[in-house]
Design an enzyme around this catalytic site. Structure first.
Site, PDB file in Angstrom:
ATOM      1  N   LYS A  83     -19.808 -12.045   7.279  1.00  0.00           N
ATOM      2  CA  LYS A  83     -18.881 -11.441   6.295  1.00  0.00           C
ATOM      3  C   LYS A  83     -17.479 -11.432   6.891  1.00  0.00           C
ATOM      4  CE  LYS A  83     -18.620  -7.292   3.310  1.00  0.00           C
ATOM      5  NZ  LYS A  83     -19.225  -5.963   3.036  1.00  0.00           N
ATOM      6  N   SER A 158     -19.949  -4.859  -1.832  1.00  0.00           N
ATOM      7  CA  SER A 158     -18.854  -5.763  -1.555  1.00  0.00           C
ATOM      8  C   SER A 158     -19.297  -7.070  -0.906  1.00  0.00           C
ATOM      9  CB  SER A 158     -17.837  -5.082  -0.648  1.00  0.00           C
ATOM     10  OG  SER A 158     -18.421  -4.797   0.618  1.00  0.00           O
ATOM     11  N   SER A 182     -23.012  -1.871   0.310  1.00  0.00           N
ATOM     12  CA  SER A 182     -22.538  -3.261   0.239  1.00  0.00           C
ATOM     13  C   SER A 182     -23.446  -4.306   0.858  1.00  0.00           C
ATOM     14  CB  SER A 182     -21.160  -3.378   0.881  1.00  0.00           C
ATOM     15  OG  SER A 182     -20.217  -2.808   0.031  1.00  0.00           O
TER      16      SER A 182
HETATM   17  N1  GLN Z   1     -19.466  -0.196  -3.701  1.00  0.00           N
HETATM   18  C1  GLN Z   1     -19.115   0.837  -2.772  1.00  0.00           C
HETATM   19  C2  GLN Z   1     -17.628   1.032  -2.793  1.00  0.00           C
HETATM   20  O1  GLN Z   1     -16.992   0.448  -3.589  1.00  0.00           O
HETATM   21  C3  GLN Z   1     -19.622   0.512  -1.412  1.00  0.00           C
HETATM   22  C4  GLN Z   1     -18.771  -0.424  -0.684  1.00  0.00           C
HETATM   23  C5  GLN Z   1     -19.322  -0.754   0.662  1.00  0.00           C
HETATM   24  O2  GLN Z   1     -20.458  -0.437   0.989  1.00  0.00           O
HETATM   25  N2  GLN Z   1     -18.473  -1.356   1.475  1.00  0.00           N
HETATM   26  O3  GLN Z   1     -17.091   1.768  -2.040  1.00  0.00           O
END
Ligand code: GLN
Length: 517
Positions: A83, A158, A182
């Site tokens: 990532k 994400s 994410s």
């Molecule tokens: N979807 C969650 C957010 O928008 C989690 C994001 C993540 O785990 N980096 O914060």
């Protein structure tokens, strides 16, 4: 003779065996994935940067070492995608943000150092929501990723890129990060496996921070065993990360090989398995509960009453910490620098303001503004302070639940993958998708998502989430492996075998243009 398509279809564990037996070389395996990437990633857009030459050079070195008879780590020669949140020397690292476009870090994240030491060629960096803010990968500053099951749909976020490389067979393994889901939610939406380790279980040195009290790096794979093998390569104490736990790594690989839930106590979290779930998600989850009983687990319902407040607490804490972490992007030290319009000799503040205006996307700006507000002196106690108290109550709920059961389960996400664009203008709808994953980040406990089938109404993947107490990550892998073993036998092969052929696919955004010409 194994063809290159076959090589991209193998699990990482199988590739490791073939490599160890000298039946294939790492150069063949790596080249096969790079070739697959060239043929399908234009349509999927799971990678932000490719790393062909460096990956092939590592593969060559590993092949040479193997020919010499050197003792090599288990995954030596097996390629991996990372990532874009992890710093990699000499390769762009953007965290999906325009404000870091073209930045090449002067150092490697600890996990990258460990992947390199394990002899794993790094194929490239995967797409993500800007600074890991989002649940669909549409907040990437570089355009969205398509879900390999249906390119008009989101792969989750994400870490949609890390999940999509697996489902599109352009990498056998990928690294993700999980602040509120994410890793696990994209795994659920793409029919792959993803684990968020115990907070502090894997080093975050060299990882671009979103919310430091929640962020955790973790492994993604197409199988539970592959995911455990990658977990094991990355895990373990790192003196460079003050939150890193100095204790033995839980025996995740042995647990993934075991997959036996006989006699285990499994708790269904009542607050995360009631109303609000898509019928097809609910149906596959209910079947997984029945399956666990059939496999010999004792399944009971468990209450975690404060989980109803987790989403609110999470978004306050996450935004507060994000607003503080993102203050470093000031256009002075690294990243984008934009001169303000119409100012002959701009001040430093004017340059910072113009650069942030141009470099941050709408979601990053929204979170910085809300987080700064929540931390301001007049509101700190009412918002941030309250959220921290709720966080403590959630951690206590989990502690009480784990006094009764070995693991907890829920669906990973309330819905299957939705259409690109459907929620991008509605932040609340997007945030609600994290309802099942965020409580474990607030409590620092580990979680995994494992595929449990396809929803009847849309034929898209559904994930089962398993949670365990801190430092009992091995329980996640044991339960997930048991479920996987039983279901793959029922299905007659892994779920990923059913991903559509993507070789004729064209990028979603340009589909009509291509068809017209
Ligand atoms: N979807 C969650 C957010 O928008 C989690 C994001 C993540 O785990 N980096 O914060």
């Amino acid at each position: 003779m194994t063809t290159s398509t076959d090589l991209t279809r193998q699990s990482a564990a199988r590739l490791a065996e073939l490599l160890a037996a000298g039946e294939v070389s790492s150069q063949e395996v790596t080249a096969a994935h790079l070739e697959r990437m060239r043929s399908v990633d234009g349509a999927v857009h799971a990678y932000l940067h490719h790393n062909d030459d460096q990956a092939m050079a590592v593969a060559r070195d590993v092949d040479q070492a193997r020919r010499r008879g050197d003792a090599l780590p288990v995954l030596a020669g097996v390629p991996v995608a990372v990532k874009d949140v992890a710093c990699t020397i000499g390769q762009p690292t953007t965290a999906g943000s325009r404000i870091l476009q073209g930045w090449e870090p002067p150092y490697d994240a600890t996990i990258v150092t460990r992947l390199r030491a394990a002899g794993m060629p790094i194929l490239g960096k995967t797409n993500m929501d800007e600074f890991a803010m989002g649940s669909s990968t549409e907040h990437s500053g570089y355009g969205p990723t398509g879900n390999p099951w249906d390119l008009r749909r989101v792969p989750g976020g994400s870490g949609g890129g890390s999940a999509a490389v697996l489902a599109s067979f352009t990498a056998p393994l990928a690294v993700g990060s999980d602040t509120g889901g994410s890793i696990r939610q994209p795994a659920a939406l793409t029919g792959t496996v993803g684990a968020k380790p115990t907070y502090g279980g894997i080093s975050r040195y060299g990882i671009i921070a979103l919310a430091s009290s929640l962020d955790q790096i973790g492994p993604c794979g197409r199988t539970v065993l592959d995911t455990a093998l990658l977990h094991d390569v990355m895990a373990g104490h790192d003196p460079r990360d003050s939150t890193s736990i100095d204790a033995p790594v839980p025996p995740v690989v042995a647990a993934a090989r075991r997959g036996d839930v006989a006699g285990m106590k499994v708790g269904v979290i009542r607050q995360l398995s009631g109303a609000g779930y898509q019928p097809g998600v609910r149906a596959r989850f209910d079947e997984a509960v029945t399956l666990l009983s059939e496999l010999g687990a004792q399944v009971i319902d468990v209450d975690c009453p404060h989980l109803d407040y987790a989403l609110g607490a999470y978004y306050l804490i996450m935004m507060s910490e994000a607003s503080s972490n993102l203050a470093r992007y000031d256009a002075m030290r690294y990243g984008l620098r934009v001169a303000p319009d119409g100012v002959a000799v701009p001040s430093a503040e004017q340059v910072t303001a113009a650069s942030r205006g141009a470099g941050f996307g709408a979601e990053a700006k929204r979170r910085i503004i809300l987080g700064t507000y929540a931390l301001s002196s007049g509101y700190y106690d009412a918002y941030y302070g309250q959220a921290q108290k709720v966080r403590t109550l959630i951690a206590r709920d989990f502690a009480a639940a784990f006094a009764q059961v070995d693991v907890l389960i829920s669906p990973t996400a309330p819905t299957t993958a939705w259409e690109l664009g459907a929620k991008v203008e509605d932040p609340m709808a997007m945030y609600l998708g994290d309802v099942a994953t965020i409580p474990s980040n607030l409590a620092g406990i580990p979680g995994i998502s494992v595929p449990v089938g396809l929803a009847d109404e849309d034929g898209l993947p559904v994930g089962l989430q398993v949670l365990a107490p801190a430092m009992a990550d091995d329980r996640l892998y044991n339960v997930a492996a048991a479920v996987e073993k039983a279901l793959v036998a029922q299905w007659g092969g892994p779920l990923s075998d059913r991903v559509p052929d993507l070789t004729a696919a064209v990028p979603t955004a340009t589909t009509s243009t291509v068809q017209e010409s």
